[in-house]
Design a protein around this motif. Sequence first.
Motif, mmCIF file in Angstrom:
data_model
loop_
_atom_site.group_PDB
_atom_site.id
_atom_site.type_symbol
_atom_site.label_atom_id
_atom_site.label_comp_id
_atom_site.label_asym_id
_atom_site.label_seq_id
_atom_site.Cartn_x
_atom_site.Cartn_y
_atom_site.Cartn_z
ATOM 1 N N ASP A 82 0.856 -1.188 0.000
ATOM 2 C CA ASP A 82 0.000 0.000 0.000
ATOM 3 C C ASP A 82 0.890 1.235 0.000
ATOM 4 O O ASP A 82 1.725 1.407 0.896
ATOM 5 C CB ASP A 82 -0.897 0.025 1.245
ATOM 6 N N VAL A 84 0.915 5.587 -0.666
ATOM 7 C CA VAL A 84 0.157 6.819 -0.848
ATOM 8 C C VAL A 84 1.076 7.835 -1.510
ATOM 9 O O VAL A 84 2.213 8.035 -1.068
ATOM 10 C CB VAL A 84 -0.366 7.374 0.493
ATOM 11 N N SER A 93 -4.008 6.537 -3.542
ATOM 12 C CA SER A 93 -3.322 5.311 -3.120
ATOM 13 C C SER A 93 -2.909 4.483 -4.327
ATOM 14 O O SER A 93 -3.546 4.520 -5.376
ATOM 15 C CB SER A 93 -4.235 4.474 -2.212
#
Length: 725
Positions: A82, A84, A93
Amino acid sequence: MSLMLDSSLDDALGAGPAKVLDRAFGMRSVGDLLAHYPRRYADPGELTPIRDLPIGETVTIVAEVLSSSYRRMRNRPGAMVDVVIGDGIGRMSLTFFAKNLGAAQWRANELAVGRRGVFSGRVGMFNNVTQFAHPEYELFEDEDAARRRADARAAILIPIYPATASLQTWQIAKLVGRVLDGLGDVPDPLPPAIRAQEDLLSARAALEQIHRPRTRNDIDPAVRTLRMHEALILQTALLQQRDAVRALSATARPSKPGGLLERFDAALPFTLTPDQQSVGVQIAADLVGSWPMNRLVQGEVGSGKTLVALRAMLQVAESGGQAALIAPTEVLAGQHLRSITRMLGPELSPLVMPTLLTGQLGAKERRRAALRVASGQSLIVVGTHALLGEKTTFADLGLVVVDEQHRFGVEQREALRAKGASPHALVLTATPIPRTVAMTVFGDLDTSVIRSMPAGRAGIQTFTAPLAEHPGWFNRVWDRAAEEIAQGRQVFAVCAAIDTAAKTAEVDAEQVAPPADGANAPRWGVVQLDEALATHPRLGQVRRAVLHGRMPADEKDAVMQAFARGEIDLLLATTVIEVGVDVPNASTMIVLDADRFGVSQLHQLRGRVGRGGVPGLCLLVTEAESGTVARERVDAVAATLDGFALAEVDLELRGEGDVLGAAQAGVRSSLKLLRVVKDADLIVRARELGEAILREDPDLTENPGLQTAIARRVSDEDRAALAKN
């Protein structure tokens, strides 16, 4: 060994990259790759607004990593990363899936906080957060190198190329860089004196600066230079083609005192319009010139182009020469013959014996017609593709008239012209062509325009019926049709499809233009409209018929002739009726799903009514909402009857790629940066330069750079296409 523009990509980059470029863009040579120009440029420090990204579209942005983490998947093998990224205003994201924790850790470490780069992917939304799922990316160099580069004051822009899913913009940039590094001398299409006079770059410098600009100040000079190259190459090729035609010898076809043309003019029950007279004078002069006529006549629907063509045919017939008029459909060919026979009258018709030659004729009738043509007994021949057959021969083909040239492939047109010894050629079109397009596509043809309309036309009123704002107007449209029929008039209703209930909406094979961008899916097909009107309280009992391109040719012709005789009140059709159908009693044209049609198509359809003393009414029914491009197109047609003004609107709304048409392969492949609306002045200037160069150097022996560029950009196949327009 240095690379040249015509070096193969196999040699320049290796078989693998060459295969990918060929599959993605049809590129084969170094020149093909270097003509794939960036569509914009990103600055390494530029942070593109994430909050404005369009959901569902594939985009490329520049952003900085704000956070990066990885974790094991709970319910299945593998791991997830993940990330950002942000631009100082918004954030989004990035999600990556990895086979194991090791691979996920590697990805998270590579996308460390603070790294910046170019990210490309399809914009999605997850938990109200904008997202890229497994995007492609390329990170900028490390911060130390970036600082060193900044210290050297060499902030190089990042080119963003048109890309595909298999080939990202930075991959293209790397391949372009490899080719530029190995590129040797580039032949310059512009002679040094002209390059200096026009304040342009050398060809090599222009390619370097458009692909690897160091500052934004490098871009405009490169674009301006390469635009001029495109314009000059194309205009010079067209001028060469024009000169090639003028190098041929042609049989002079003069008119004679008391001859066919003079007798025809004397019997006309009306006076020719000023435009018909002036165009007639131009054509008459062409027919006695030392080279074959090669003329395009543009004229609004109903402006009298057929009359102008018939006068040319009669002038050719006076010397025993034959004229062949080729039309795109059986219906139009039959109508042309009837119209020509009627205009000639009982005295002149037997002298020239107008003959119809189409595929739907019976074997015996066709043999008889072919014999009249081969023997020279018939001096005016009208037909469809049947005229192109090997068995069709002419005694002395002196004039080829092509009606609605955009319906024919270049090979078909050339096949007809090849049946004579350098016959004169006259191309008719009812589709107004903007001046710059005419200069760009038909630059080898002399062009005439018929703007004035014959007297006695009642005119046409056009209205948009916007169902998005006024759904109740749909019923009013059909009430209006019933009112016209009650007064003894006839009505067309045109649909964009044959049957919308089919798995995919069955679009008529004879529809000219594909649905334009932004158009709604067709709601109405001919089949559905016929079913709906069968139960209409006022139209259910009127004489109604359907017509579309999937019907047999003889059935289509029978329906159209019945409509022309007044035996049908309401004709439900596709665009098969767009060109050439002449029914003076038809007063009303209703176009359903009007946003599915192009501007020129709507204008052509409208021209089917108001052709006699009966006032014309055109109702454009659309569900397109106000403010959309599709609605703009419809409203533009309703706002004016000037086809030439609409042609300019059409060009601006659609772009010249669609306007030029797929048949103009050489033209379209040459227009990378040139825009025929925006660059009109440049095109005019390029033509002037091309004429000056050819005047001094007809064979381009003193201008090898231009000669080479034309050979590379306009292939023999493309040149043949230009020759057959």
